[in-house]
Design an enzyme around this catalytic site. Structure first.
Site, PDB file in Angstrom:
ATOM      1  CE  LYS A 152      -3.840  -2.475   1.984  1.00  0.00           C
ATOM      2  NZ  LYS A 152      -4.462  -3.051   3.172  1.00  0.00           N
ATOM      3  CG  ASP A 201     -10.308  -0.872   4.402  1.00  0.00           C
ATOM      4  OD1 ASP A 201      -9.924  -1.329   3.310  1.00  0.00           O
ATOM      5  OD2 ASP A 201      -9.697  -1.048   5.473  1.00  0.00           O
ATOM      6  CD  GLN A 260      -3.855  -4.883   6.130  1.00  0.00           C
ATOM      7  OE1 GLN A 260      -3.897  -3.822   5.505  1.00  0.00           O
ATOM      8  NE2 GLN A 260      -4.252  -6.017   5.596  1.00  0.00           N
TER       9      GLN A 260
HETATM   10  N1  GUN Z   1      -7.206  -7.455   5.477  1.00  0.00           N
HETATM   11  C1  GUN Z   1      -7.408  -8.179   4.343  1.00  0.00           C
HETATM   12  N2  GUN Z   1      -7.968  -7.413   3.396  1.00  0.00           N
HETATM   13  C2  GUN Z   1      -8.121  -6.185   3.923  1.00  0.00           C
HETATM   14  C3  GUN Z   1      -8.631  -4.948   3.427  1.00  0.00           C
HETATM   15  O1  GUN Z   1      -9.098  -4.829   2.287  1.00  0.00           O
HETATM   16  N3  GUN Z   1      -8.598  -3.909   4.285  1.00  0.00           N
HETATM   17  C4  GUN Z   1      -8.120  -4.006   5.551  1.00  0.00           C
HETATM   18  N4  GUN Z   1      -8.147  -2.931   6.318  1.00  0.00           N
HETATM   19  N5  GUN Z   1      -7.641  -5.125   6.048  1.00  0.00           N
HETATM   20  C5  GUN Z   1      -7.648  -6.208   5.232  1.00  0.00           C
END
Ligand code: GUN
Length: 287
Positions: free
Chosen positions: A53, A120, A97
């Protein structure tokens, strides 16, 4: 006839170029979109996702604020940090996350993020807006799937979409986005009896299960579109999806590979959502 490959890497590249252009325009107005990413603990997969990211932010000209905490972080400390980021006008998107350590309640954390920074798309307000067809942030993986299909000129309206898996991150919102596009949607999950009976009726199958070789050729009807959201390791430790790619590609009309399918689109749509959050903030300023 072999299925056409849906090249997520290429679609992601093209989409990222469009996002980068919009970021440049925002920068001309004096706004650099900023994404705060919070990682708690030592989950190796999460560490890799977070690093990717950060890399994507750099490539597209966004600011990234990486915040790492040890496993022992308290729920209160995390809530306080989110509250600070909610107020920080350099931060347009906040991503925590997942998964979080078990002593922290995910629902509480997600609800603490102000919906205008919920890139998200996991906040109940964002989900409610998505369900009622209002402007909002869509969860990145399902949104990426919709963009891929659009790029391939695959029209969901009137199609029967069978979603396998009902997670809050992928399965549930994917079904909703297809419904918003006028598809007929069936949700299947671990308690579904006779999965094949459903998947064989699908024009479009979305598999988000997390099991290698879960979808085989006899789940799929001739010419169906197969979207593989799985991220698994096969018996040799190689990255693979939920779909038995080699046999299903002989039967499907379109198929996404793993890697190089849905994966690259997820972070792309996160960049899109962050750019959009910054753009919304800019419009508020000028209103
Ligand atoms: N863990 C796995 N996929 C995601 C996601 O798309 N966003 C977040 N915040 N955590 C994740």
């Amino acid at each position: 006839m072999e299925a056409k490959l849906i090249d997520g890497k290429e679609i992601a590249r093209k989409t990222r170029m469009e996002i980068a252009e919009k970021v440049l325009k925002l920068k001309d107005e004096g706004i650099t979109p900023g994404l705060a990413v919070i990682l708690v603990g030592n989950n190796q997969a999460s560490k890799l996702y977070v690093k990717n990211k950060e890399k994507a932010c750099k490539e597209l000209g966004l600011n990234s604020f990486m915040i790492e905490y040890p496993e022992s972080l308290s729920e209160k400390e995390l809530l306080d940090k989110i509250s600070e980021l909610n107020q920080d006008n350099k931060v347009h998107g906040i991503l925590v996350q997942l998964p979080l350590p078990s002593h922290i309640e995910e629902k509480k954390i997600i609800e603490a993020i102000t919906p205008s920074k919920d890139v998200d798309g996991f906040h109940p307000i964002s989900i409610g807006r998505m369900m009622t067809g209002q402007d909002t942030f869509y969860p990145c993986t399902p949104y990426g799937i919709m963009v891929m299909l659009k790029e391939m000129d695959i029209e969901p309206a009137g199609k029967h979409v069978v979603v396998v898996g009902r997670s809050n991150i992928v399965g549930k919102p994917a079904g909703q986005l297809f419904l918003n596009e006028n598809a007929t949607v069936t949700y299947c999950h671990s308690r579904t009896k006779d999965l094949k009976q459903f998947t064989k009726q699908a024009d479009i199958i979305v598999s988000a299960v997390g099991k290698a070789n879960f979808i085989t050729a006899d789940h799929v009807s001739q010419g169906a579109v197969v979207i593989d959201v799985g991220m698994n390791r096969d018996e040799n430790g190689k990255l693979c999806g939920d779909v038995s790619f080699d046999e299903v590609k002989e039967k499907a009309g379109f198929i996404t590979p793993v890697p190089g399918g849905v994966g690259p689109m997820t972070i792309t749509m996160l960049m899109y959502n962050t750019m959009k959050a910054a753009s919304n903030a800019s419009k508020m300023q000028h209103a």
